[in-house]
Design a protein around this motif. Structure first.
Motif, PDB file in Angstrom:
ATOM      1  N   LYS A 224       0.803  -1.220   0.000  1.00 18.72           N
ATOM      2  CA  LYS A 224       0.000   0.000   0.000  1.00 18.72           C
ATOM      3  C   LYS A 224       0.841   1.277   0.000  1.00 18.72           C
ATOM      4  CE  LYS A 224      -4.286  -1.552   2.214  1.00 18.72           C
ATOM      5  NZ  LYS A 224      -5.200  -1.327   3.360  1.00 18.72           N
ATOM      6  N   LYS A 225       2.017   1.210   0.632  1.00 24.23           N
ATOM      7  CA  LYS A 225       2.825   2.418   0.810  1.00 24.23           C
ATOM      8  C   LYS A 225       4.269   2.172   0.412  1.00 24.23           C
ATOM      9  CE  LYS A 225       0.007   3.600   4.850  1.00 24.23           C
ATOM     10  NZ  LYS A 225       0.042   3.850   6.320  1.00 24.23           N
ATOM     11  N   PRO A 226       4.518   1.856  -0.866  1.00 26.14           N
ATOM     12  CA  PRO A 226       5.904   1.630  -1.289  1.00 26.14           C
ATOM     13  C   PRO A 226       6.746   2.888  -1.100  1.00 26.14           C
ATOM     14  CG  PRO A 226       4.444   1.837  -3.189  1.00 26.14           C
ATOM     15  CD  PRO A 226       3.560   1.767  -1.987  1.00 26.14           C
ATOM     16  N   ALA A 227       7.979   2.696  -0.630  1.00 21.90           N
ATOM     17  CA  ALA A 227       8.843   3.838  -0.321  1.00 21.90           C
ATOM     18  C   ALA A 227       9.364   4.522  -1.573  1.00 21.90           C
ATOM     19  CB  ALA A 227      10.019   3.377   0.541  1.00 21.90           C
ATOM     20  N   VAL A 231      10.376  -0.264  -5.383  1.00 25.80           N
ATOM     21  CA  VAL A 231       9.545  -1.150  -4.563  1.00 25.80           C
ATOM     22  C   VAL A 231       8.145  -1.264  -5.158  1.00 25.80           C
ATOM     23  CG1 VAL A 231       8.509  -1.496  -2.283  1.00 25.80           C
ATOM     24  CG2 VAL A 231      10.859  -0.661  -2.467  1.00 25.80           C
ATOM     25  N   ALA A 232       7.589  -0.129  -5.583  1.00 25.37           N
ATOM     26  CA  ALA A 232       6.236  -0.126  -6.158  1.00 25.37           C
ATOM     27  C   ALA A 232       6.154  -1.016  -7.387  1.00 25.37           C
ATOM     28  CB  ALA A 232       5.836   1.302  -6.511  1.00 25.37           C
ATOM     29  N   ASP A 351      -8.804   5.189 -10.118  1.00 32.58           N
ATOM     30  CA  ASP A 351      -9.124   5.462  -8.711  1.00 32.58           C
ATOM     31  C   ASP A 351      -7.976   6.274  -8.124  1.00 32.58           C
ATOM     32  OD1 ASP A 351      -9.732   5.546  -6.046  1.00 32.58           O
ATOM     33  OD2 ASP A 351     -10.156   3.411  -5.844  1.00 32.58           O
ATOM     34  N   MET A 352      -8.144   7.588  -8.123  1.00 28.31           N
ATOM     35  CA  MET A 352      -7.052   8.483  -7.731  1.00 28.31           C
ATOM     36  C   MET A 352      -6.752   8.437  -6.238  1.00 28.31           C
ATOM     37  SD  MET A 352      -5.928   9.657 -10.529  1.00 28.31           S
ATOM     38  CE  MET A 352      -4.944  11.107 -10.105  1.00 28.31           C
ATOM     39  N   ASN A 353      -7.665   7.898  -5.446  1.00 27.88           N
ATOM     40  CA  ASN A 353      -7.359   7.717  -4.025  1.00 27.88           C
ATOM     41  C   ASN A 353      -6.302   6.635  -3.808  1.00 27.88           C
ATOM     42  OD1 ASN A 353      -9.226   9.597  -2.702  1.00 27.88           O
ATOM     43  ND2 ASN A 353     -10.821   8.317  -3.601  1.00 27.88           N
ATOM     44  N   LYS A 354      -6.110   5.784  -4.835  1.00 27.27           N
ATOM     45  CA  LYS A 354      -5.120   4.706  -4.734  1.00 27.27           C
ATOM     46  C   LYS A 354      -3.840   5.036  -5.518  1.00 27.27           C
ATOM     47  CE  LYS A 354      -8.028   1.892  -2.587  1.00 27.27           C
ATOM     48  NZ  LYS A 354      -8.637   0.781  -3.332  1.00 27.27           N
ATOM     49  N   MET A 355      -3.722   6.253  -6.007  1.00 24.43           N
ATOM     50  CA  MET A 355      -2.564   6.609  -6.829  1.00 24.43           C
ATOM     51  C   MET A 355      -1.285   6.664  -5.986  1.00 24.43           C
ATOM     52  SD  MET A 355      -2.650  10.725  -7.296  1.00 24.43           S
ATOM     53  CE  MET A 355      -2.462  11.781  -5.857  1.00 24.43           C
ATOM     54  N   HIS A 356      -0.155   6.603  -6.694  1.00 17.91           N
ATOM     55  CA  HIS A 356       1.171   6.804  -6.101  1.00 17.91           C
ATOM     56  C   HIS A 356       1.912   7.831  -6.951  1.00 17.91           C
ATOM     57  CE1 HIS A 356       0.789   3.227  -3.486  1.00 17.91           C
ATOM     58  NE2 HIS A 356       0.045   2.777  -4.487  1.00 17.91           N
ATOM     59  N   LEU A 357       2.690   8.674  -6.315  1.00 19.07           N
ATOM     60  CA  LEU A 357       3.497   9.663  -7.033  1.00 19.07           C
ATOM     61  C   LEU A 357       4.941   9.562  -6.552  1.00 19.07           C
ATOM     62  CD1 LEU A 357       1.209  12.852  -7.034  1.00 19.07           C
ATOM     63  CD2 LEU A 357       1.629  11.277  -8.924  1.00 19.07           C
ATOM     64  N   PHE A 358       5.871   9.664  -7.513  1.00 17.22           N
ATOM     65  CA  PHE A 358       7.281   9.531  -7.198  1.00 17.22           C
ATOM     66  C   PHE A 358       8.078  10.672  -7.830  1.00 17.22           C
ATOM     67  CE2 PHE A 358       5.317   5.358  -7.469  1.00 17.22           C
ATOM     68  CZ  PHE A 358       5.596   4.845  -6.211  1.00 17.22           C
ATOM     69  N   ASP A 363      14.618   8.685  -6.230  1.00 19.08           N
ATOM     70  CA  ASP A 363      13.622   7.610  -6.195  1.00 19.08           C
ATOM     71  C   ASP A 363      12.979   7.531  -4.815  1.00 19.08           C
ATOM     72  OD1 ASP A 363      12.034   5.509  -6.845  1.00 19.08           O
ATOM     73  OD2 ASP A 363      13.620   3.997  -6.852  1.00 19.08           O
ATOM     74  N   LYS A 364      11.910   8.333  -4.645  1.00 17.64           N
ATOM     75  CA  LYS A 364      11.178   8.327  -3.377  1.00 17.64           C
ATOM     76  C   LYS A 364       9.714   8.632  -3.626  1.00 17.64           C
ATOM     77  CE  LYS A 364      11.638  13.211  -2.134  1.00 17.64           C
ATOM     78  NZ  LYS A 364      12.004  14.186  -1.074  1.00 17.64           N
ATOM     79  N   SER A 365       8.853   8.180  -2.723  1.00 14.33           N
ATOM     80  CA  SER A 365       7.435   8.479  -2.813  1.00 14.33           C
ATOM     81  C   SER A 365       7.188   9.905  -2.358  1.00 14.33           C
ATOM     82  CB  SER A 365       6.643   7.503  -1.926  1.00 14.33           C
ATOM     83  OG  SER A 365       5.275   7.865  -1.900  1.00 14.33           O
ATOM     84  N   LEU A 366       6.228  10.571  -2.996  1.00 13.45           N
ATOM     85  CA  LEU A 366       5.892  11.947  -2.642  1.00 13.45           C
ATOM     86  C   LEU A 366       4.700  12.037  -1.683  1.00 13.45           C
ATOM     87  CD1 LEU A 366       6.205  13.694  -6.136  1.00 13.45           C
ATOM     88  CD2 LEU A 366       7.953  13.373  -4.361  1.00 13.45           C
ATOM     89  N   LEU A 367       4.031  10.925  -1.471  1.00 13.04           N
ATOM     90  CA  LEU A 367       2.792  10.956  -0.679  1.00 13.04           C
ATOM     91  C   LEU A 367       2.970  10.234   0.655  1.00 13.04           C
ATOM     92  CD1 LEU A 367       0.150  10.143  -3.440  1.00 13.04           C
ATOM     93  CD2 LEU A 367       0.954  12.381  -2.676  1.00 13.04           C
ATOM     94  N   VAL A 368       2.461  10.852   1.703  1.00 11.86           N
ATOM     95  CA  VAL A 368       2.406  10.230   3.021  1.00 11.86           C
ATOM     96  C   VAL A 368       0.952   9.934   3.308  1.00 11.86           C
ATOM     97  CG1 VAL A 368       2.863  10.462   5.469  1.00 11.86           C
ATOM     98  CG2 VAL A 368       4.477  11.435   3.802  1.00 11.86           C
TER      99      VAL A 368
END
Length: 371
Positions: A224-227, A231-232, A351-358, A363-368
Motif C-alpha cells: 500500500k505504501k511503497p517507499a 519497490v512499487a 481510482d485516484m485515491n489509490k494513486m502513487h506519485l514519485f 527515487d522516493k514516494s511523494l505521498l504520506v
C-alpha cells in the motif's frame, strides 16, 4: 529460539565490488522474515553471511546475544535449506535426515526420535527407506526441510527453497511452510526473487536492490505504501503502471496532465505536492485500480481517459487488459463481465485515491498516507 541482528554489514569483493552495502536490520525471535529482490541484488550474499558461508567485510552479525563474526557455520546453531536440496544421493531419506545429528555424536535414541518426529510432521514417514533419486521434487524438498528440523536450530535460513518446483507444487509448499512455522516457531530468514512468495510467507519483507535495503515492513504496508518506484514496481502482479506526467494547478485543484487526458488529484494530497507544481512527476497506479467506466463505483470525468485495447487475457474471475492511452501503455484488471474487445476503445476510470506519485530525480514516494 533467537533473533538475528545485522549492524552496518558490508560485503565488498576484489576490485571494490560492493555487493551488500551498509545493511542494518533486526529480525525478531520467531519472526518469518523474507529477503526479496531481483537476481544479483545481494539478498543471498546477506543470507550466506548470516550462515557464515561468506566472510563479512565490515559490520557485525548477532544470533541471539552472541556476536558470530568469525564463528564457523557449524557453531552458529543455524540450519540452512538450499535451492538444490543438497541431499546425499547414496543415502536413504532416514540417513540424510540423521547425518548432521550423527556428526554431532547424538545418541541413536535421540536420532531416532527426532527423525521420526520430523518425518511425521512433514508427511514423509513412508519415504524413509527411499533414495533421493526415487523422490519427486516436492518430496526432496520435504527431506531437506526435515534435515534442518531435526537439528532443532535457533534459526532457519532458506535460500530459494521452492524455485525448482512446478507452479502448483510451489503454492502447496508455501502453505506447508506457513503451517510448519506456526507449529515450530523458529526464527526464519527466507530468500526469494518471487514477490508472491514474499507477500504470502513473510511477517515482514525486506526489499533489496543493488545491495541496499529499499524498504522493510509488513507485506500489506509495502504493497500500500511503497517507499519508492523500485519497490512499487517490484511488489505486485501484474506490476504497477507508471506514467511521466506534469503536475499543474487549475481552479484551486491540482491535476496530472498527460497525452490526451488529465487527472484531478484528491484534495487531501494537495498540501504535500505544492513544491512540485509545474514539474514532471511519476504517476503510479496498480492494474486493479483502473476500471472499465461501466463497472466503476462513483466515477468522475476528470479521472478518466479513452484507451485502445491492445490485448485481453480472460482469467475467469477478471480480465487482464493491455491498453494504449495516448503515448502511454498500461495494464488493467477489470470485471469479467466487461464487453472489452481487442482493437476497440474503452473508457477507463483511475481510482485516484489509490494513486502513487514519485520524484523523477530522487527515487522516493511523494505521498504520506495515514495508517
Amino acid at each position: 529460539m533467537a533473533g538475528v541482528i545485522l549492524k552496518d554489514v558490508w560485503k565488498i569483493y576484489k576490485g571494490n565490488v560492493e555487493v551488500v552495502k551498509n545493511v542494518s536490520i533486526e529480525i525478531k525471535d520467531k519472526e518469518f522474515l523474507v529477503l526479496v529482490g531481483p537476481s544479483g541484488c545481494g539478498k543471498t550474499t546477506a543470507l550466506r553471511m548470516i550462515a557464515g558461508l561468506e566472510d563479512i567485510t565490515r559490520g557485525e552479525i548477532y544470533i541471539g546475544d552472541r556476536k558470530v563474526n568469525g564463528v564457523s557455520p557449524k557453531d552458529r546453531d543455524i540450519a540452512m535449506v538450499f535451492q538444490n536440496y543438497a541431499l546425499y544421493p547414496h543415502m536413504n531419506v532416514y540417513d540424510n535426515m540423521a547425518f548432521g545429528l550423527k556428526l554431532r555424536k547424538n545418541s541413536k535414541e535421540v536420532i531416532e526420535k527426532r527423525v521420526q518426529e520430523a518425518a511425521e510432521l512433514l508427511g514423509i514417514s513412508h519415504l524413509l527407506k527411499r533414495k533421493p533419486a526415487e523422490l519427486s521434487g516436492g518430496q526432496r524438498q520435504r527431506v531437506a526441510m526435515g534435515r534442518a528440523i531435526v537439528r532443532e536450530p535457533q534459526v532457519f535460513l532458506m535460500d530459494e527453497p521452492l524455485s525448482n518446483l512446478d507452479a502448483k507444487l510451489r503454492v502447496q509448499m508455501r502453505a506447508e511452510l506457513q503451517k510448519l512455522h506456526q507449529r515450530l516457531g523458529i526464527t526464519t530468514i527466507y530468500v526469494t526473487h518471487d514477490q508472491t512468495e514474499a507477500m504470502t510467507l513473510g511477517d515482514r519483507i525486506v526489499v533489496f536492490n543493488g545491495g541496499v535495503i529499499q524498504q522493510a515492513d509488513t507485506p500489506l504496508e509495502i504493497y500500500k505504501k511503497p517507499a519508492n518506484k523500485f519497490v512499487a514496481g517490484f511488489i505486485g502482479s501484474p506490476a504497477m503502471n507508471f506514467f511521466d506526467l506534469k503536475l499543474v494547478a487549475k481552479d484551486s485543484n491540482l491535476y496530472l496532465e498527460g497525452d490526451k487526458f488529465q487527472l484531478r488529484i484528491p484534495g487531501e494530497f494537495s498540501s504535500q505536492l505544492e513544491s512540485y507544481i509545474n514539474k514532471e512527476v511519476i504517476f503510479g497506479i496498480r492494474p486493479e485500480d483502473i476500471y472499465d467506466w461501466e463497472f466503476a463505483r462513483d466515477p468522475y470525468e476528470d479521472a478518466s481517459a479513452i484507451a485502445s485495447v491492445d490485448v485481453t487475457e480472460p482469467m475467469g474471475s477478471e480480465i487482464y487488459v493491455y491498453l494504449s492511452i495516448g503515448k502511454y501503455s498500461a495494464n488493467a484488471r477489470i470485471d469479467a463481465s466487461s464487453s472489452v474487445k481487442v482493437g476497440k476503445e474503452i473508457k477507463i476510470f483511475f481510482d485516484m485515491n489509490k494513486m502513487h506519485l514519485f520524484d523523477k530525480d530522487i527515487d522516493k514516494s511523494l505521498l504520506v498516507r495515514e495508517a
